[in-house]
Design a protein around this motif. Structure first.
Motif, PDB file in Angstrom:
ATOM      1  N   UNK A  50     -29.902  10.698 -96.849  1.00 18.97           N
ATOM      2  CA  UNK A  50     -30.114  11.410 -95.793  1.00 18.97           C
ATOM      3  C   UNK A  50     -31.599  11.357 -95.591  1.00 18.97           C
ATOM      4  N   UNK A  51     -32.013  11.426 -94.085  1.00 17.70           N
ATOM      5  CA  UNK A  51     -33.388  11.141 -94.033  1.00 17.70           C
ATOM      6  C   UNK A  51     -34.266  12.366 -93.947  1.00 17.70           C
ATOM      7  N   UNK A  52     -33.533  13.592 -93.951  1.00 18.97           N
ATOM      8  CA  UNK A  52     -34.232  14.744 -94.007  1.00 18.97           C
ATOM      9  C   UNK A  52     -34.531  15.158 -95.476  1.00 18.97           C
ATOM     10  N   UNK A  53     -34.151  14.371 -96.420  1.00 21.92           N
ATOM     11  CA  UNK A  53     -34.632  14.583 -97.796  1.00 21.92           C
ATOM     12  C   UNK A  53     -35.704  13.584 -98.189  1.00 21.92           C
ATOM     13  N   UNK A  54     -36.430  14.093 -98.821  1.00 22.69           N
ATOM     14  CA  UNK A  54     -37.981  13.287 -99.315  1.00 22.69           C
ATOM     15  C   UNK A  54     -37.549  12.007-100.083  1.00 22.69           C
ATOM     16  N   UNK A  55     -36.433  12.130-100.874  1.00 22.30           N
ATOM     17  CA  UNK A  55     -36.119  10.995-101.928  1.00 22.30           C
ATOM     18  C   UNK A  55     -36.024   9.490-101.191  1.00 22.30           C
ATOM     19  N   UNK A  56     -35.240   9.601-100.073  1.00 23.41           N
ATOM     20  CA  UNK A  56     -35.034   8.234 -99.182  1.00 23.41           C
ATOM     21  C   UNK A  56     -36.430   7.808 -98.731  1.00 23.41           C
ATOM     22  N   UNK A  57     -37.593   8.371 -99.010  1.00 23.02           N
ATOM     23  CA  UNK A  57     -38.856   7.979 -98.161  1.00 23.02           C
ATOM     24  C   UNK A  57     -39.581   7.381 -99.458  1.00 23.02           C
ATOM     25  N   UNK A  58     -39.294   7.837-100.567  1.00 18.63           N
ATOM     26  CA  UNK A  58     -40.142   7.432-101.750  1.00 18.63           C
ATOM     27  C   UNK A  58     -40.590   5.889-101.983  1.00 18.63           C
ATOM     28  N   UNK A  59     -39.563   5.160-101.557  1.00 16.31           N
ATOM     29  CA  UNK A  59     -39.975   3.909-101.944  1.00 16.31           C
ATOM     30  C   UNK A  59     -40.854   3.148-100.837  1.00 16.31           C
ATOM     31  N   UNK A  60     -41.324   3.804 -99.934  1.00 14.07           N
ATOM     32  CA  UNK A  60     -42.417   3.296 -98.938  1.00 14.07           C
ATOM     33  C   UNK A  60     -43.734   3.248 -99.405  1.00 14.07           C
ATOM     34  N   UNK A  61     -43.734   4.050-100.570  1.00 13.40           N
ATOM     35  CA  UNK A  61     -45.102   3.973-101.363  1.00 13.40           C
ATOM     36  C   UNK A  61     -45.597   2.718-101.883  1.00 13.40           C
ATOM     37  N   UNK A  62     -44.156   1.709-102.288  1.00 11.15           N
ATOM     38  CA  UNK A  62     -44.398   0.637-102.963  1.00 11.15           C
ATOM     39  C   UNK A  62     -44.745  -0.497-101.906  1.00 11.15           C
ATOM     40  N   UNK A  63     -44.612  -0.302-100.639  1.00 12.44           N
ATOM     41  CA  UNK A  63     -44.551  -1.373 -99.856  1.00 12.44           C
ATOM     42  C   UNK A  63     -46.211  -1.216 -98.976  1.00 12.44           C
ATOM     43  N   UNK A 107     -36.612  23.069 -87.168  1.00 11.05           N
ATOM     44  CA  UNK A 107     -36.038  21.952 -87.796  1.00 11.05           C
ATOM     45  C   UNK A 107     -36.706  20.473 -87.340  1.00 11.05           C
ATOM     46  N   UNK A 108     -36.622  20.727 -85.737  1.00 10.45           N
ATOM     47  CA  UNK A 108     -37.272  19.453 -85.216  1.00 10.45           C
ATOM     48  C   UNK A 108     -38.785  19.227 -85.659  1.00 10.45           C
ATOM     49  N   UNK A 109     -39.460  20.359 -85.693  1.00  8.36           N
ATOM     50  CA  UNK A 109     -40.762  20.461 -86.032  1.00  8.36           C
ATOM     51  C   UNK A 109     -41.001  19.861 -87.577  1.00  8.36           C
ATOM     52  N   UNK A 110     -40.088  20.429 -88.263  1.00  6.16           N
ATOM     53  CA  UNK A 110     -40.368  20.289 -89.813  1.00  6.16           C
ATOM     54  C   UNK A 110     -39.948  18.789 -89.840  1.00  6.16           C
ATOM     55  N   UNK A 111     -39.008  18.104 -89.270  1.00  7.67           N
ATOM     56  CA  UNK A 111     -38.551  16.632 -89.522  1.00  7.67           C
ATOM     57  C   UNK A 111     -39.958  15.866 -88.911  1.00  7.67           C
ATOM     58  N   UNK A 112     -40.684  16.230 -87.889  1.00  8.38           N
ATOM     59  CA  UNK A 112     -41.750  15.627 -87.408  1.00  8.38           C
ATOM     60  C   UNK A 112     -43.022  15.701 -88.683  1.00  8.38           C
ATOM     61  N   UNK A 113     -42.883  16.778 -89.172  1.00  5.72           N
ATOM     62  CA  UNK A 113     -44.070  16.986 -90.203  1.00  5.72           C
ATOM     63  C   UNK A 113     -43.463  16.001 -91.472  1.00  5.72           C
ATOM     64  N   UNK A 114     -42.203  15.884 -91.692  1.00  7.68           N
ATOM     65  CA  UNK A 114     -41.890  14.929 -92.631  1.00  7.68           C
ATOM     66  C   UNK A 114     -42.202  13.605 -92.276  1.00  7.68           C
ATOM     67  N   UNK A 115     -42.035  13.327 -91.110  1.00  6.26           N
ATOM     68  CA  UNK A 115     -42.590  11.790 -90.683  1.00  6.26           C
ATOM     69  C   UNK A 115     -43.967  11.676 -91.029  1.00  6.26           C
TER      70      UNK A 115
END
Ligand code: SAM
Length: 323
Positions: free
Chosen positions: A140-153, A174-182
């Motif tokens: 789920x892209x709204x959850x931080x864990x799927x973004x974690x591997x980015x740090x290794x690239x 929620x759209x604002x929060x999602x943009x903040x997550x991005x």
């Protein structure tokens, strides 16, 4: 082999129990809702692809047209060596054309909850663009864990690609929060390439979400069949009708399932009562003006840089940078 299996099973169970929790919570409220991400199982993703082909559903065609007319300009705006990240990547078709023209792209990081469609797309991209690095993430892209591997690239520039007016499915906060997550997963100067459907006359909007071929109806009702299949419920989808309408004040098309007669449904042993005329709210598709969306981008941590539109001003693709 045993270790591999035991690590897969709990993950599946975890997804199922989250699904059950969300369904019981959504159907247990005064106003019944279901999160729209659950519309996309394997069949739902395929039905969505069918919707994109429907004459009345102008969004995908218009967005594709804007892309093809402005592809070089968009690639130039993004610049060289970019790592493209796509939350809710689906069949990854739109990004493929972009990856093909970008200058020395670092690679592609697609995220989707539907693993079948994602891995199929990964194979196609690797076949069509030999040498392209792809890091597919199921989740789920709204959850931080799927973004974690980015740090290794390591990459010179990261760009989140969010087409398909998917941002429109989120309530404004929620759209604002999602943009903040991005923004939190990007650095200053990194980019966001994002598609939004523009505010327009309600007749055209409503036709797009209630097409004459009834594909949207099948897509909407599929969520009930999915709950039956995955959570052991006994929904009878013939007791519900598809309804969609444009809410002028909220500037969004709402999609609902309307109950046609009083009845009860059992969901994993819990009874849910439905009254005739009561609805399950399954999806929102917010429409934005250019100014309205620029304001949202700013609230989410981005500076709007430029945008591209079709000649009828139906749809826009925006490029913004993290500030
Ligand atoms: C409307 S399609 C868009 C696909 C593609 N980006 C495009 O524009 O053609 C939505 C996709 O997002 C995925 N999706 C929806 N909600 C999601 C979520 N919260 N996390 C991950 N994927 C999600 C669905 O599985 C589906 O493949």
């Amino acid at each position: 082999m045993k270790a591999a299996l035991s690590s897969i099973v709990p993950e599946q169970q975890q997804q199922d129990s989250e699904f059950l929790k969300d369904v019981l919570e959504g159907l247990g409220g005064k106003i019944k809702t279901l999160p729209c991400k659950y519309l996309y199982d394997e069949l739902g993703s395929r039905l969505f692809e069918d919707i994109c082909e429907v004459e009345d559903y102008y969004l995908t065609r218009t967005e594709a047209d804007i892309f093809s007319k402005n592809l070089k300009d968009i690639a130039f705006t993004i610049g060289p060596e970019a790592l493209m990240i796509e939350p809710g990547a689906g069949n990854c078709e739109k990004v493929e054309a972009l990856l093909a023209v970008l200058e020395s792209p670092k690679g592609y990081y697609p995220i989707d909850i539907s693993s079948e469609i994602l891995f199929q797309a990964e194979r196609r991209i690797k076949r069509n663009l030999p040498g392209m690095q792809v890091w597919s993430q199921v989740g789920d892209f709204t959850q931080p864990d799927v973004w974690d591997k980015l740090a290794r690239i390591s990459s010179r520039k990261r760009v989140v690609f969010f087409p398909g007016s998917t941002i429109g499915n989120f309530e404004l906060d929620k759209a604002e929060q999602l943009l903040e997550l991005f923004a939190a997963n990007l650095g200053v100067g990194d980019g966001l390439l994002i598609g939004t459907d523009l505010v327009k006359d309600s007749v055209r909007l409503e036709r797009a979400y209630h097409d004459s071929e009834h594909v949207t109806e099948k897509f909407n009702k599929n969520i009930l069949n999915r709950i039956n299949a995955e959570l052991g419920a006994d929904f009878d989808h013939t007791l519900f009708a598809h309804r969609s309408f444009y809410h002028q004040l909220r500037q969004r098309v709402e999609m609902h399932l309307v109950c046609l007669k009083n009845h009860s449904v059992s969901v994993a042993g819990s009874q849910v009562d439905f009254l005739e005329g009561e609805t399950i709210h399954t999806e929102n598709s917010h429409k934005y003006s250019i100014n309205g969306f620029s304001k949202l981008l700013s609230k989410g941590g981005f500076a709007p840089i430029c945008h591209w539109k079709d000649s009828a001003k139906s749809y826009a693709i925006h490029y913004a940078q993290v500030v």
